[in-house]
Scaffold this motif. Structure first.
Motif, PDB file in Angstrom:
ATOM      1  N   ARG A  48       0.836  -1.205   0.000  1.00 17.05           N
ATOM      2  CA  ARG A  48       0.000   0.000   0.000  1.00 17.05           C
ATOM      3  C   ARG A  48       0.873   1.258   0.000  1.00 17.05           C
ATOM      4  N   LEU A  49       1.921   1.260   0.805  1.00 14.89           N
ATOM      5  CA  LEU A  49       2.823   2.411   0.840  1.00 14.89           C
ATOM      6  C   LEU A  49       3.496   2.640  -0.514  1.00 14.89           C
ATOM      7  N   LEU A  50       3.946   1.572  -1.146  1.00 15.43           N
ATOM      8  CA  LEU A  50       4.591   1.708  -2.453  1.00 15.43           C
ATOM      9  C   LEU A  50       3.620   2.208  -3.512  1.00 15.43           C
ATOM     10  N   LEU A  51       2.390   1.703  -3.474  1.00 13.87           N
ATOM     11  CA  LEU A  51       1.385   2.181  -4.430  1.00 13.87           C
ATOM     12  C   LEU A  51       1.071   3.657  -4.217  1.00 13.87           C
ATOM     13  N   ASP A  52       1.000   4.092  -2.958  1.00 13.06           N
ATOM     14  CA  ASP A  52       0.760   5.512  -2.669  1.00 13.06           C
ATOM     15  C   ASP A  52       1.899   6.381  -3.200  1.00 13.06           C
ATOM     16  N   ILE A  53       3.121   5.916  -3.050  1.00  9.04           N
ATOM     17  CA  ILE A  53       4.272   6.675  -3.569  1.00  9.04           C
ATOM     18  C   ILE A  53       4.201   6.796  -5.083  1.00  9.04           C
ATOM     19  N   ARG A  56       1.363   9.242  -6.081  1.00 10.63           N
ATOM     20  CA  ARG A  56       1.779  10.645  -5.871  1.00 10.63           C
ATOM     21  C   ARG A  56       2.746  11.102  -6.941  1.00 10.63           C
ATOM     22  N   ALA A  57       3.682  10.256  -7.289  1.00 12.91           N
ATOM     23  CA  ALA A  57       4.659  10.603  -8.316  1.00 12.91           C
ATOM     24  C   ALA A  57       3.963  10.821  -9.666  1.00 12.91           C
ATOM     25  N   LEU A  58       3.010   9.987  -9.973  1.00 13.25           N
ATOM     26  CA  LEU A  58       2.268  10.141 -11.249  1.00 13.25           C
ATOM     27  C   LEU A  58       1.416  11.417 -11.230  1.00 13.25           C
ATOM     28  N   GLN A  59       0.828  11.745 -10.087  1.00 12.86           N
ATOM     29  CA  GLN A  59       0.031  12.972  -9.980  1.00 12.86           C
ATOM     30  C   GLN A  59       0.909  14.206 -10.141  1.00 12.86           C
TER      31      GLN A  59
END
Length: 62
Positions: A48-53, A56-59
């Motif tokens: 979950r943490l990796l997906l959130d990172i 955010r990077a894509l946004q």
């Protein structure tokens, strides 16, 4: 003088490198560490943490 150097090299030659048993212990330790790391990285919390990172990077990229 040459004999002294040859003798000293001969004495230390037995200590150079690792033995088969040391390679085996090192291999088992590396495999255990890899298994532990795999378990940690594939845990739901870390996933979950990796997906959130990544999200955010894509946004931020646009």
């Amino acid at each position: 003088m040459a004999q002294v150097m040859t003798r000293s090299r001969g004495r230390h030659a037995r200590d150079d490198g690792m033995s088969t048993a040391e390679y085996a212990v090192g291999t088992v330790a590396a495999a255990a560490f890899a298994g532990l790391l795999f378990k940690i990285v594939t845990s739901p919390e870390v996933r979950r943490l990796l997906l959130d990172i990544v999200k955010r990077a894509l946004q931020l990229a646009g």
